[in-house]
Design a protein around this motif. Structure first.
Motif, PDB file in Angstrom:
ATOM      1  N   ARG A 158      -5.393   6.486   9.300  1.00 58.91           N
ATOM      2  CA  ARG A 158      -4.309   5.551   8.969  1.00 58.91           C
ATOM      3  C   ARG A 158      -4.446   4.248   9.749  1.00 58.91           C
ATOM      4  O   ARG A 158      -4.222   3.162   9.207  1.00 58.91           O
ATOM      5  N   ASP A 211       2.347   6.008  -2.141  1.00 58.31           N
ATOM      6  CA  ASP A 211       3.309   6.890  -1.481  1.00 58.31           C
ATOM      7  C   ASP A 211       2.852   7.161  -0.050  1.00 58.31           C
ATOM      8  O   ASP A 211       2.810   8.293   0.419  1.00 58.31           O
ATOM      9  N   GLY A 212       2.495   6.058   0.627  1.00 55.60           N
ATOM     10  CA  GLY A 212       1.899   6.149   1.955  1.00 55.60           C
ATOM     11  C   GLY A 212       2.891   6.058   3.089  1.00 55.60           C
ATOM     12  O   GLY A 212       4.099   5.911   2.881  1.00 55.60           O
ATOM     13  N   ARG A 213       2.349   6.127   4.297  1.00 57.44           N
ATOM     14  CA  ARG A 213       3.153   6.094   5.518  1.00 57.44           C
ATOM     15  C   ARG A 213       2.563   5.131   6.536  1.00 57.44           C
ATOM     16  O   ARG A 213       2.693   5.339   7.735  1.00 57.44           O
ATOM     17  N   TYR A 241       0.834  -1.203   0.000  1.00 52.58           N
ATOM     18  CA  TYR A 241       0.000   0.000   0.000  1.00 52.58           C
ATOM     19  C   TYR A 241       0.870   1.254   0.000  1.00 52.58           C
ATOM     20  O   TYR A 241       0.631   2.189  -0.775  1.00 52.58           O
ATOM     21  N   ASP A 242       1.867   1.273   0.879  1.00 54.17           N
ATOM     22  CA  ASP A 242       2.751   2.441   0.961  1.00 54.17           C
ATOM     23  C   ASP A 242       3.443   2.705  -0.365  1.00 54.17           C
ATOM     24  O   ASP A 242       3.564   3.856  -0.793  1.00 54.17           O
ATOM     25  N   GLU A 243       3.886   1.645  -1.027  1.00 53.33           N
ATOM     26  CA  GLU A 243       4.584   1.818  -2.299  1.00 53.33           C
ATOM     27  C   GLU A 243       3.633   2.310  -3.387  1.00 53.33           C
ATOM     28  O   GLU A 243       3.970   3.212  -4.154  1.00 53.33           O
TER      29      GLU A 243
END
Length: 195
Positions: A158, A124-126, A119-121
């Protein structure tokens, strides 16, 4: 500073800081805190890090203690930031994880965190960083939001995303443990990469 280091301490400096060789003492933790206080007082406004290896009685084991102190320094920066006192004995689970090969740490991280990492990739998540900070702050949402410099509602969003992607952090004790260990394994891998 010499007083804080203790009688008979050997101190030498390098480009990145000071290294001390001190007499074994039951109060190593107190000595480290005194050294931190002395250095902070001598250099107001500067951040000070004190990392200690395990006390060794035999001089042939000094290299091991030095390596432990270096590992404590690297991990401490990852966990505590750039102003702290830590000893190798206090690394807890990191001592255990540190004995595993990097490939095992990567496997553990991938198995437990794959949906969050993907998901982050893709976005562009954290989420992985959010989970790490949340666990580091003992699931305290207010402290986590402050650490991440995000609004409380952003953090709540989040955390809902993390629950959705992982099936819930509290779904099963073994899965929860694996997820928490994976977060720490990822932190260890990051510290090793920087070190």
């Amino acid at each position: 500073m010499r007083h804080a280091a203790g009688e008979g301490a050997i101190v030498w400096g390098g480009g990145s800081g000071l290294t001390l060789l001190v007499e074994p003492s039951a109060s190593l933790d107190a000595r480290c805190h005194a050294l931190h206080a002395a250095l902070t007082a001598a250099r107001p406004g500067r951040r000070v890090v004190v990392a200690a290896g395990t006390v060794r009685a035999d001089f042939t084991e000094f290299a091991e203690s030095y390596a432990e102190a270096a590992e404590t320094l690297s991990l401490g920066r990852e966990v505590h930031g750039d102003d702290f006192v830590a000893g190798y004995e206090g690394l807890g689970v990191y001592r255990l994880l540190g004995r595993l090969p990097a490939e095992e740490l990567r496997r553990l991280t991938h198995e437990a965190l794959a949906p969050l990492l993907a998901y982050d990739e893709a976005h562009d998540g954290r989420l992985v960083d959010t989970l790490s900070a949340y666990l580091l702050h003992d699931r305290n949402k207010v402290a986590t939001a402050a650490r991440l410099h995000v609004h409380y509602n952003t953090l709540r969003y989040r955390l809902r995303q993390i629950d959705r992607l992982t099936g819930g952090l509290d779904r099963h004790p073994l899965s929860r443990l694996q997820t928490e260990l994976a977060v720490h394994a990822r932190r260890l891998l990051a510290a090793r990469a920087r070190g």
